[in-house]
Design an enzyme around this catalytic site. Structure first.
Site, PDB file in Angstrom:
ATOM      1  N   CYS A  53      -0.468   2.675   0.638  1.00  0.00           N
ATOM      2  CA  CYS A  53      -1.871   2.648   1.058  1.00  0.00           C
ATOM      3  C   CYS A  53      -1.985   2.918   2.566  1.00  0.00           C
ATOM      4  CB  CYS A  53      -2.523   1.333   0.644  1.00  0.00           C
ATOM      5  SG  CYS A  53      -4.339   1.409   0.661  1.00  0.00           S
TER       6      CYS A  53
ATOM      7  N   HIS B  94      -1.272   1.026  -5.091  1.00  0.00           N
ATOM      8  CA  HIS B  94      -0.571  -0.231  -4.839  1.00  0.00           C
ATOM      9  C   HIS B  94       0.441  -0.535  -5.945  1.00  0.00           C
ATOM     10  CE1 HIS B  94      -2.593  -1.854  -1.257  1.00  0.00           C
ATOM     11  NE2 HIS B  94      -3.605  -1.094  -1.660  1.00  0.00           N
TER      12      HIS B  94
ATOM     13  N   GLU C 244       3.059  -2.250  -5.763  1.00  0.00           N
ATOM     14  CA  GLU C 244       3.631  -3.591  -5.667  1.00  0.00           C
ATOM     15  C   GLU C 244       2.941  -4.573  -6.611  1.00  0.00           C
ATOM     16  OE1 GLU C 244       0.059  -3.919  -3.012  1.00  0.00           O
ATOM     17  OE2 GLU C 244       1.538  -2.356  -3.497  1.00  0.00           O
TER      18      GLU C 244
END
Length: 230
Positions: A110, A209, A211
């Protein structure tokens, strides 16, 4: 020994227990967990622009999400929707440039992808609704947007993602010009969603994202590249 991955952090007021609004260095736990589950050892890096000596003990770097990258880095004035943390920009840009000089593996998530673009001489759109006419990349506070991404055949990111190309995103800025990087993924509206530097060992930026889902495809690739440098 597991490859050591440095993770950049936020420095903002935070509250817990009886403590309120203390200046705090932190990062969402998903980042460290994603690195650990991929076989790496996560080390958190507070904003510190004194030097880049920490790179001598790291095998890779993960530049995380967060506040807007300062438009000063790409020669523009901040718009009315732009919220920056210049101290973080300076510290991370110093680390990034030194890591690139050493050809350390780098993953930008990001904001981290946007920092890669700024370091590569590119530019950003400061507020996507003004450019795209919609807010699907950041639909509401604390709500991820979801859409498919179109990946360039033969690119690193295409090889990692395979046929599962649905991504989550939460950003109001985006890449206008990737500079010296190569755009290897785009949203359905044409906005760049992934960038790479094919001339380096491992430099990858994703606007989404990974993660949050502990995506082992992407974090596993970072850790594997770091293991080759350990």
């Amino acid at each position: 020994m597991r490859p050591i991955i440095g993770i950049t952090t936020y420095e903002m007021p935070a509250s817990w227990g009886v403590w309120r609004d203390l200046p705090t260095t932190f990062v969402p736990a998903d980042y460290a967990a994603a690195v650990a589950q991929a076989g790496g050892r996560a080390v958190l890096l507070p904003p510190d622009d004194l030097d880049t000596d920490v790179l001598h003990v790291l095998n890779g770097l993960l530049f995380t999400g967060g506040p807007d990258v300062s438009p000063v880095l790409y020669g523009a004035e901040p718009g009315i929707h732009t919220v920056t943390h210049p101290d973080r920009d300076e510290a991370e840009l110093m680390l990034l440039r030194a890591a690139l000089d050493r050809d350390l593996p780098v993953l930008g998530v990001c904001r981290g992808m946007q920092l890669l673009v700024a370091a590569a001489g590119g530019t950003l759109h400061q507020h996507l609704p003004d450019v795209l006419g919609h807010d699907r990349h950041r639909p509401a506070p604390a709500e991820y947007g979801r859409h498919d991404v179109v990946l360039t055949a033969g690119s690193r990111i295409a090889g990692l993602m395979g046929g599962d190309v649905t991504i989550n995103c939460f950003h109001h800025q985006g890449v206008a010009d990737p500079g010296s990087l190569t755009v290897t993924g785009r949203a359905e509206d044409g906005l760049p969603e992934a960038v790479e530097d094919p001339d380096r060992h491992f430099v990858l930026g994703v606007q989404w994202h990974p993660e949050v889902s502990r995506d082992k495809r992407i974090f596993g690739a970072l850790v594997a590249a770091a293991a080759e440098r350990s």
